[in-house]
Design a protein around this motif. Sequence first.
Motif, PDB file in Angstrom:
ATOM      1  N   GLY A   9       0.818  -1.208   0.000  1.00 11.87           N
ATOM      2  CA  GLY A   9       0.000   0.000   0.000  1.00 11.87           C
ATOM      3  C   GLY A   9       0.850   1.255   0.000  1.00 11.87           C
ATOM      4  N   ASP A  10       1.979   1.215   0.731  1.00 10.23           N
ATOM      5  CA  ASP A  10       2.889   2.369   0.746  1.00 10.23           C
ATOM      6  C   ASP A  10       3.566   2.534  -0.614  1.00 10.23           C
ATOM      7  N   VAL A  11       3.883   1.407  -1.268  1.00 12.12           N
ATOM      8  CA  VAL A  11       4.498   1.476  -2.602  1.00 12.12           C
ATOM      9  C   VAL A  11       3.521   2.102  -3.598  1.00 12.12           C
ATOM     10  N   GLU A  12       2.256   1.686  -3.522  1.00  6.11           N
ATOM     11  CA  GLU A  12       1.249   2.256  -4.421  1.00  6.11           C
ATOM     12  C   GLU A  12       1.070   3.753  -4.152  1.00  6.11           C
ATOM     13  N   THR A  13       1.144   4.141  -2.890  1.00  8.64           N
ATOM     14  CA  THR A  13       1.079   5.563  -2.545  1.00  8.64           C
ATOM     15  C   THR A  13       2.219   6.324  -3.196  1.00  8.64           C
ATOM     16  N   PHE A  14       3.433   5.787  -3.097  1.00 11.81           N
ATOM     17  CA  PHE A  14       4.611   6.425  -3.697  1.00 11.81           C
ATOM     18  C   PHE A  14       4.414   6.616  -5.207  1.00 11.81           C
ATOM     19  N   VAL A  15       3.972   5.580  -5.913  1.00 14.13           N
ATOM     20  CA  VAL A  15       3.768   5.663  -7.354  1.00 14.13           C
ATOM     21  C   VAL A  15       2.695   6.697  -7.684  1.00 14.13           C
ATOM     22  N   THR A  16       1.620   6.712  -6.911  1.00 13.27           N
ATOM     23  CA  THR A  16       0.524   7.648  -7.175  1.00 13.27           C
ATOM     24  C   THR A  16       0.968   9.090  -6.946  1.00 13.27           C
ATOM     25  N   VAL A  17       1.740   9.337  -5.902  1.00 11.39           N
ATOM     26  CA  VAL A  17       2.224  10.698  -5.628  1.00 11.39           C
ATOM     27  C   VAL A  17       3.088  11.192  -6.786  1.00 11.39           C
ATOM     28  N   VAL A  18       3.969  10.324  -7.295  1.00  8.18           N
ATOM     29  CA  VAL A  18       4.817  10.718  -8.422  1.00  8.18           C
ATOM     30  C   VAL A  18       3.965  10.971  -9.666  1.00  8.18           C
ATOM     31  N   ASP A  19       3.011  10.080  -9.938  1.00  8.40           N
ATOM     32  CA  ASP A  19       2.173  10.226 -11.125  1.00  8.40           C
ATOM     33  C   ASP A  19       1.333  11.499 -11.074  1.00  8.40           C
ATOM     34  N   LYS A  20       0.825  11.837  -9.893  1.00  7.62           N
ATOM     35  CA  LYS A  20      -0.043  13.014  -9.762  1.00  7.62           C
ATOM     36  C   LYS A  20       0.744  14.306  -9.591  1.00  7.62           C
ATOM     37  N   GLY A  21       2.008  14.199  -9.198  1.00  7.66           N
ATOM     38  CA  GLY A  21       2.855  15.375  -9.124  1.00  7.66           C
ATOM     39  C   GLY A  21       2.851  16.120  -7.813  1.00  7.66           C
ATOM     40  N   SER A  22       1.959  15.743  -6.902  1.00 11.87           N
ATOM     41  CA  SER A  22       1.922  16.412  -5.601  1.00 11.87           C
ATOM     42  C   SER A  22       1.172  15.544  -4.601  1.00 11.87           C
ATOM     43  N   MET A  23       1.439  15.799  -3.324  1.00 12.62           N
ATOM     44  CA  MET A  23       0.725  15.092  -2.271  1.00 12.62           C
ATOM     45  C   MET A  23      -0.772  15.418  -2.306  1.00 12.62           C
ATOM     46  N   GLY A  66      15.063   6.900  -5.996  1.00 13.50           N
ATOM     47  CA  GLY A  66      13.620   6.958  -6.177  1.00 13.50           C
ATOM     48  C   GLY A  66      13.207   6.672  -7.607  1.00 13.50           C
ATOM     49  N   ARG A  67      13.993   7.189  -8.558  1.00 19.06           N
ATOM     50  CA  ARG A  67      13.680   6.950  -9.975  1.00 19.06           C
ATOM     51  C   ARG A  67      13.801   5.465 -10.309  1.00 19.06           C
ATOM     52  N   HIS A  68      14.851   4.832  -9.804  1.00 17.23           N
ATOM     53  CA  HIS A  68      15.043   3.403 -10.058  1.00 17.23           C
ATOM     54  C   HIS A  68      13.926   2.583  -9.397  1.00 17.23           C
ATOM     55  N   TYR A  69      13.586   2.930  -8.154  1.00 18.57           N
ATOM     56  CA  TYR A  69      12.544   2.184  -7.442  1.00 18.57           C
ATOM     57  C   TYR A  69      11.183   2.377  -8.111  1.00 18.57           C
ATOM     58  N   LEU A  70      10.944   3.587  -8.642  1.00 21.61           N
ATOM     59  CA  LEU A  70       9.687   3.860  -9.341  1.00 21.61           C
ATOM     60  C   LEU A  70       9.551   2.958 -10.562  1.00 21.61           C
ATOM     61  N   GLU A  71      10.611   2.829 -11.358  1.00 23.21           N
ATOM     62  CA  GLU A  71      10.561   1.985 -12.552  1.00 23.21           C
ATOM     63  C   GLU A  71      10.274   0.538 -12.180  1.00 23.21           C
ATOM     64  N   GLN A  72      10.970   0.048 -11.140  1.00 17.64           N
ATOM     65  CA  GLN A  72      10.777  -1.337 -10.731  1.00 17.64           C
ATOM     66  C   GLN A  72       9.371  -1.557 -10.151  1.00 17.64           C
ATOM     67  N   SER A  73       8.870  -0.565  -9.427  1.00 17.36           N
ATOM     68  CA  SER A  73       7.541  -0.690  -8.836  1.00 17.36           C
ATOM     69  C   SER A  73       6.467  -0.713  -9.918  1.00 17.36           C
TER      70      SER A  73
END
Length: 303
Positions: A9-23, A66-73
């Motif tokens: 759930g925390d990983v999905e939160t991280f991906v969503t925050v990056v995709d949306k551009g802001s908290m 973070g960029r590497h983890y985002l790609e893998q996630s």
Amino acid sequence: MSRKFDHLGDVETFVTVVDKGSMTSAAVALATTPSVLSRAITRLETRLGVQLLRRTTRRLSLTDEGRHYLEQSRAAFALIDDAERAMQGHGSELTGSVRLSAPTTYAHHRLPVLLRRFAARHPQLRVELNITNRNVDLVAEGYDLAIRMGQLPDSGLVARKLEDAPMCLLAAPAYIARAGAPRSIGELAAHACLPFVMPSTGRVSPWILRDEGRDLDWTPQGGLQVSDDVLGVVSLALNGFGICQTYDFIALDLIGQGRAVEVLSQTRGRSRPFSVIHAPHRQASRAARALIDVLAAGGEADV
């Protein structure tokens, strides 16, 4: 016994925050608050022992880790998504959804009939249609399929041709009454031609013509140029601004309605291809394959 992946759930939160551009935007999408999301990302960073995001009051930016983890996630979530989609429709009736991106020309003038046919065959399936002239990133943006015009680059994408769409030159009757009709390609230079600037190159797209059996690319020059949406040149032509080149599947209805006339019909004979694509490492779900079949059959039937 703790679960090994209880942090997803925390990983999905991280991906969503990056995709949306802001908290804030991510909190709206996830129906929660920015503070909850901030704590989730902090937990994830603590677990991993690295900083994923640089956070200021104004913006977020990814660290290298973070960029590497985002790609893998994203890749991991895509695999889970593929597994779920592969299970869709194993009963007698297909269910689920298909995300499709299409350019404005095809979406407005080709897809309605095809999607109506698809819906009649598979009433339990939902199609999420994105209409844009931007080439979406199928994997990063979560699309199953995309329709593309033109010769596809060697990108490794899996493609199936839908049709070769014939082209013609078009103008409004009012323009012809005012300026006359050109009788040859050479006379086009004296007319108000409507150029379209390709977003990918920033250059005017040449008109593809056939002159006495020879293929000719002719670049229109005009004081009024259109970019981003090629349907703009059709709208301008219908309002008497000049001559444009467009697809027969757009032009024939307009000619039949008396809203437009074909110009220099002797130069027709060339076409541009349309294809439907999907990412090579993602197995198309049964729902996506069913949509591909309808799209391809529709194009082949009309050629």
